[in-house]
Motif scaffolding. Sequence first.
Motif, PDB file in Angstrom:
ATOM      1  N   UNK A 235       0.844  -1.191   0.000  1.00 49.36           N
ATOM      2  CA  UNK A 235       0.000   0.000   0.000  1.00 49.36           C
ATOM      3  C   UNK A 235       0.884   1.246   0.000  1.00 49.36           C
ATOM      4  N   UNK A 236       0.263   2.366  -0.194  1.00 51.04           N
ATOM      5  CA  UNK A 236       1.009   3.617  -0.162  1.00 51.04           C
ATOM      6  C   UNK A 236       1.553   3.997  -1.524  1.00 51.04           C
ATOM      7  N   UNK A 237       2.416   5.004  -1.525  1.00 53.06           N
ATOM      8  CA  UNK A 237       2.942   5.558  -2.773  1.00 53.06           C
ATOM      9  C   UNK A 237       3.597   4.512  -3.669  1.00 53.06           C
TER      10      UNK A 237
ATOM     11  N   UNK B 207      -6.008  -9.187 -13.325  1.00 51.07           N
ATOM     12  CA  UNK B 207      -5.032  -9.924 -14.122  1.00 51.07           C
ATOM     13  C   UNK B 207      -3.730  -9.133 -14.224  1.00 51.07           C
ATOM     14  N   UNK B 208      -3.879  -7.838 -14.383  1.00 54.64           N
ATOM     15  CA  UNK B 208      -2.693  -6.974 -14.439  1.00 54.64           C
ATOM     16  C   UNK B 208      -1.842  -7.194 -13.198  1.00 54.64           C
ATOM     17  N   UNK B 209      -2.518  -7.128 -12.050  1.00 54.54           N
ATOM     18  CA  UNK B 209      -1.790  -7.285 -10.788  1.00 54.54           C
ATOM     19  C   UNK B 209      -1.119  -8.658 -10.705  1.00 54.54           C
ATOM     20  N   UNK B 210      -1.850  -9.663 -11.154  1.00 58.31           N
ATOM     21  CA  UNK B 210      -1.292 -11.023 -11.063  1.00 58.31           C
ATOM     22  C   UNK B 210      -0.132 -11.234 -12.026  1.00 58.31           C
ATOM     23  N   UNK B 211      -0.364 -10.824 -13.284  1.00 59.35           N
ATOM     24  CA  UNK B 211       0.634 -11.123 -14.312  1.00 59.35           C
ATOM     25  C   UNK B 211       1.906 -10.300 -14.207  1.00 59.35           C
ATOM     26  N   UNK B 212       1.796  -9.135 -13.621  1.00 61.75           N
ATOM     27  CA  UNK B 212       2.998  -8.297 -13.505  1.00 61.75           C
ATOM     28  C   UNK B 212       3.801  -8.638 -12.262  1.00 61.75           C
TER      29      UNK B 212
ATOM     30  N   UNK C  83       3.143  -7.445  -9.482  1.00 57.85           N
ATOM     31  CA  UNK C  83       3.037  -6.312  -8.552  1.00 57.85           C
ATOM     32  C   UNK C  83       2.233  -6.727  -7.331  1.00 57.85           C
ATOM     33  N   UNK C  84       2.692  -6.370  -6.179  1.00 54.17           N
ATOM     34  CA  UNK C  84       1.955  -6.710  -4.965  1.00 54.17           C
ATOM     35  C   UNK C  84       0.934  -5.622  -4.669  1.00 54.17           C
ATOM     36  N   UNK C  85       0.128  -5.348  -5.648  1.00 57.18           N
ATOM     37  CA  UNK C  85      -0.910  -4.326  -5.545  1.00 57.18           C
ATOM     38  C   UNK C  85      -2.243  -4.949  -5.907  1.00 57.18           C
ATOM     39  N   UNK C  86      -3.311  -4.367  -5.400  1.00 55.69           N
ATOM     40  CA  UNK C  86      -4.632  -4.832  -5.797  1.00 55.69           C
ATOM     41  C   UNK C  86      -4.912  -4.325  -7.206  1.00 55.69           C
ATOM     42  N   UNK C  87      -5.824  -4.994  -7.885  1.00 54.80           N
ATOM     43  CA  UNK C  87      -6.218  -4.542  -9.211  1.00 54.80           C
ATOM     44  C   UNK C  87      -6.754  -3.131  -9.153  1.00 54.80           C
ATOM     45  N   UNK C  88      -7.442  -2.888  -8.088  1.00 60.37           N
ATOM     46  CA  UNK C  88      -8.031  -1.571  -7.872  1.00 60.37           C
ATOM     47  C   UNK C  88      -6.947  -0.483  -7.819  1.00 60.37           C
ATOM     48  N   UNK C  89      -5.892  -0.804  -7.114  1.00 63.81           N
ATOM     49  CA  UNK C  89      -4.798   0.143  -6.971  1.00 63.81           C
ATOM     50  C   UNK C  89      -4.105   0.372  -8.313  1.00 63.81           C
ATOM     51  N   UNK C  90      -3.958  -0.709  -9.098  1.00 64.59           N
ATOM     52  CA  UNK C  90      -3.335  -0.593 -10.423  1.00 64.59           C
ATOM     53  C   UNK C  90      -4.175   0.308 -11.319  1.00 64.59           C
ATOM     54  N   UNK C  91      -5.474   0.086 -11.274  1.00 59.72           N
ATOM     55  CA  UNK C  91      -6.372   0.897 -12.098  1.00 59.72           C
ATOM     56  C   UNK C  91      -6.259   2.379 -11.747  1.00 59.72           C
TER      57      UNK C  91
END
Length: 269
Positions: free
Chosen positions: A21-23, A46-51, A53-61
């Motif tokens: 979380x965070x910046x 899927x973005x979060x999973x495939x990359x 990244x330890x971010x939620x999809x929501x955060x990626x969006x």
Amino acid sequence: MERSLSGTYGSSEEEMMSITKGPWTEEEDSVLFNYITVHGEGHWNSVARHTGLKRTGKSCRLRWLNYLRPNVRRGNITLEEQLLILDLHSRWGNRWSKIAEQLPGRTDNEIKNYWRTRVVKQAKQLKCDVNSKQFRDTLRFVWMPRMLERIQAHASSSPSGQAQTTLISNTQAHSDPCGVMTNPSLLSEVSSAVDVHAPSLSDSSASNYNLMGGGSCSSYSTVEEGNSNTLWQQNHYSYSDIAGNGFGGADLWTDENICFLQQQLADDL
DNA sequence: AACATCCTCAACCGCTCTCGT
DNA sequence: TACGAGAGCGGTTGAGGATGT
């Protein structure tokens, strides 16, 4: 597929434990940007999973929409943009994403922040509720006309004044150095609906500000929900270079104006 | 210079909407 | 029709920079 938690972009409990979380870091930005450049927007989980990244999809969006997406504009909100925001908010209320559609390059988050940090703050200073008729009328009948006045004054005094005047009065296209676009139809409507002869600071004793055409609130709004986007698409043309020549940072939220508005409100009571 | 307060804005949260099954 | 998952929206928060004392 992983179990989804209510209201979140699904992931397992184990994954939730390691969610960042965070910046965002530059590296994360780079990973996200590269992935979306190749695969396109959407399917954020899927973005979060495939990359990885330890971010939620929501955060990626959110990161993509508010920061990484091409054409995102940052920096001072220009007077024209402020005028549009005030006008559109008076029509649509807190429909930030809808308002943002009319301000290309601006995000709903940015507009929402502008509203809360500037407009709501000024309402507080004026000691009235931001949703009150009193405050809305003040914005509409005093603030907006004067914004328009300033825009037009700047237009006529600057080298690009001709283009700016044209922007306000009709729908002819002009290019601006930044390639920034806004909705000319809406600006044009604002300019035609607002009484530019509203009292100025040099005439602060005047309290008879009014709308052109009889002062009816209902006569002010002319764009219906369904066609505003069409208008914009039909008349897609550019914004002046006001933002690029030092005018962009100007606004009307000054102490002098606050005092003036307080007087207007007092007169109105 | 140090501290307090204010302000901005990126990001999160919870809710609703939409769509596929 | 009901349900679940993803997507989107609006409200809120908090970190950090700016400004004031």
